[in-house]
Each structure stands twice: as C-alpha cells, then as structure tokens.
Write an enzyme that holds these catalytic residues in place. Structure first.
Site, PDB file in Angstrom:
ATOM      1  N   ASP A   1       0.836  -1.204   0.000  1.00 29.77           N
ATOM      2  CA  ASP A   1       0.000   0.000   0.000  1.00 29.77           C
ATOM      3  C   ASP A   1       0.870   1.254   0.000  1.00 29.77           C
ATOM      4  OD1 ASP A   1      -2.293   1.506   0.063  1.00 29.77           O
ATOM      5  OD2 ASP A   1      -2.626   1.265   2.213  1.00 29.77           O
ATOM      6  N   HIS A  19       3.125   3.857  -9.018  1.00 24.41           N
ATOM      7  CA  HIS A  19       2.938   2.426  -9.255  1.00 24.41           C
ATOM      8  C   HIS A  19       4.171   1.812  -9.933  1.00 24.41           C
ATOM      9  CE1 HIS A  19      -1.094   2.393  -7.794  1.00 24.41           C
ATOM     10  NE2 HIS A  19      -1.536   3.252  -8.702  1.00 24.41           N
ATOM     11  N   LEU A  39      12.110 -19.936  -4.124  1.00 22.45           N
ATOM     12  CA  LEU A  39      11.077 -19.064  -3.581  1.00 22.45           C
ATOM     13  C   LEU A  39       9.806 -19.247  -4.397  1.00 22.45           C
ATOM     14  CD1 LEU A  39      10.210 -16.669  -1.689  1.00 22.45           C
ATOM     15  CD2 LEU A  39      10.898 -15.145  -3.567  1.00 22.45           C
TER      16      LEU A  39
END
Length: 268
Positions: A21, A38, A132
């Site tokens: 966020d 962004h 991962l």
C-alpha cells in the site's frame, strides 16, 4: 546462491504476505503522478523478491490488485493492468535465473486475454523454481474465494480445515501453500482489506508507516527479525506450529465441473 541471513530463531521457509500500500500517496508527496508511484512500486517488488529468500522466506504472497480496486478510475485500472503485464514479461527470465516460481492467484475472467496469456507464460516458464514461491494476488478477494470454495463442496461432505484450505487454493488458480506466518502492510493503514483471511488466521501482523516504494530489503529483514522475537502459541501454551496435513481424499470434497472435472467457479 547466497545462504539465508535470517536470524537463528526464524525457521526457514516462512510464508510472508504483504499488502503493498502507498504507491499513489508516495507519488503525491513527491509531486509525481500516481502512475509513476505504481512504477516505483513495481521496482520495489523486484527488490523484495530478490531479498526474500535470503531472509528465510519460502513463500511470498503480494497483494497487487483487489477485487474492490475495479472501482478506481478506468484509466488508472487500464494502466495498472498494462504495468502488470510488463512486469510479468520483464521478470520471468529473472525469476528463472533466481529459482523463483511465480503464481498468480485470484479471478481471471475479468482481465483481458493478453494479460491472461502473459500470466500463463510466466507461470509455465517459472514452474521449475524451488528457491522461492512467489504468489501475486490479482483481482483477489478472500471472502469471495471462500464463497467460491464453499460452492464447490459436495452436499454430503464434512471438510476439515486442511482440506478446505486446499480447495480454497485451487479455486484461486493456485496450489496449496503453508498458512501465512507473517503479514506485513505498508502505507500506515492497519487493516487486512480482504487479504488472505483464511490463510492468515494465526499470522503475526506488522504494520509500517512506510509507503511501499520506501520499503526495501532492510525493512524486510527487520520484519522477519521481529517475527523471530514473537512467541506463537496457537491457542496453547508453547511456541510450536500447528499440525499441517491435507487428506489425500480432499479431492472428494469437490463438485465435478461440467467441463473438465475441476472445481466450478461461483459468482463473486
């Protein structure tokens, strides 16, 4: 390959979820456009993904776009989807080189065909990654996912928590993963915003005022260290993990699909 630098008290293979966020607010503070924020956020994703395995993280789930984000201005939504496609295409080779398996969870029926193809290409290309497991939540709602999973149960079935969790992963186009150990939210807000509600039942929560573009490998390391200092009791008295296991017969809980035998999609 670098060895994990996680504290000795932190077990390897943690499942960390992050609500990313603050991109727009970061941009506004710096006199830049929301789209620039962004794009900076996408750069942060790259840094965190590269650092995660070194901090003892085995599964990393990132909240990229919620089902409620469709309410944003159409121009911003269109730009975000384009940026997401760019990220998939640019990062697939990097993920392969670093042993990262990429998986996109959430609905896919409301995104464009080009982006769906990019998702499939990225998932197939990185399927062999074992260092991962990177999960990116796109058009995601935990409550809607739980409803869709419930709609897939056979009327006579009595699901266990583990088998229902497995079904939940499948209806979200993912594969079963361990429950969330640590859930981080950047940007100063202190709520879960419909993210991994089932999987994060016993997660340790960490909220930071830092905006997502400001969150880096050092902050991730500090978050993992803080996790290692907390005592997890799971309703008991000791610091131990709950028993995890998925019955082999979990598939018997699914309703057959008219098309291919997979769990049917319910309306959200």
């Amino acid at each position: 390959m670098k060895q994990s630098t996680s504290p000795a008290s932190v077990p390897l293979g943690l499942h960390v979820g992050i609500i990313m966020d603050g991109n727009g607010r970061w941009a506004e503070r710096h006199g830049r456009s929301r789209s620039a924020g962004h794009r900076e956020g996408a750069k942060t994703v790259r840094r965190i993904v590269e650092a995660a395995a070194e901090q003892g993280v085995g599964v990393l789930t990132l909240f990229a776009f919620s089902a409620d984000n469709w309410r944003r201005p159409p121009a911003e939504v269109t730009w975000l989807m384009r940026l997401f496609g760019e990220y998939l295409r640019s990062e697939t080779d990097r993920c392969v080189a670093n042993g990262v398996r990429m998986e996109i969870i959430g609905r896919r029926d409301r995104i464009g065909a080009r982006l769906r193809r990019a998702i499939e290409t990225a998932e197939q290309g990185t399927a062999g990654g074992t260092r991962l497991h990177l999960r990116i939540a796109l058009d995601y709602s935990a409550r809607d996912a739980i409803l869709r999973a419930a709609q897939c149960l056979r009327p006579e079935s009595v699901p266990s928590r583990d088998s229902f969790g497995r079904l939940l992963a499948i209806v979200d186009h993912g594969t079963p993963v361990p429950e969330v150990d640590l859930l981080i939210r950047t940007g100063g807000e202190r709520r879960l915003s419909d993210f991994l509600l089932w999987e994060a039942a016993y997660a340790e929560l960490l909220f930071t005022p830092l905006m997502w573009p400001e969150f880096g490998p050092h902050e991730l390391e500090e978050a993992v260290a803080e996790f290692g200092r907390r005592q997890r009791r799971f309703g008991g008295l000791g610091n131990h993990s709950p028993a995890v296991g998925v019955p082999a017969t979990a598939r018997d809980l699914f309703l057959p699909s008219p098309a291919a035998g997979s769990p049917r999609e319910g309306s959200a």
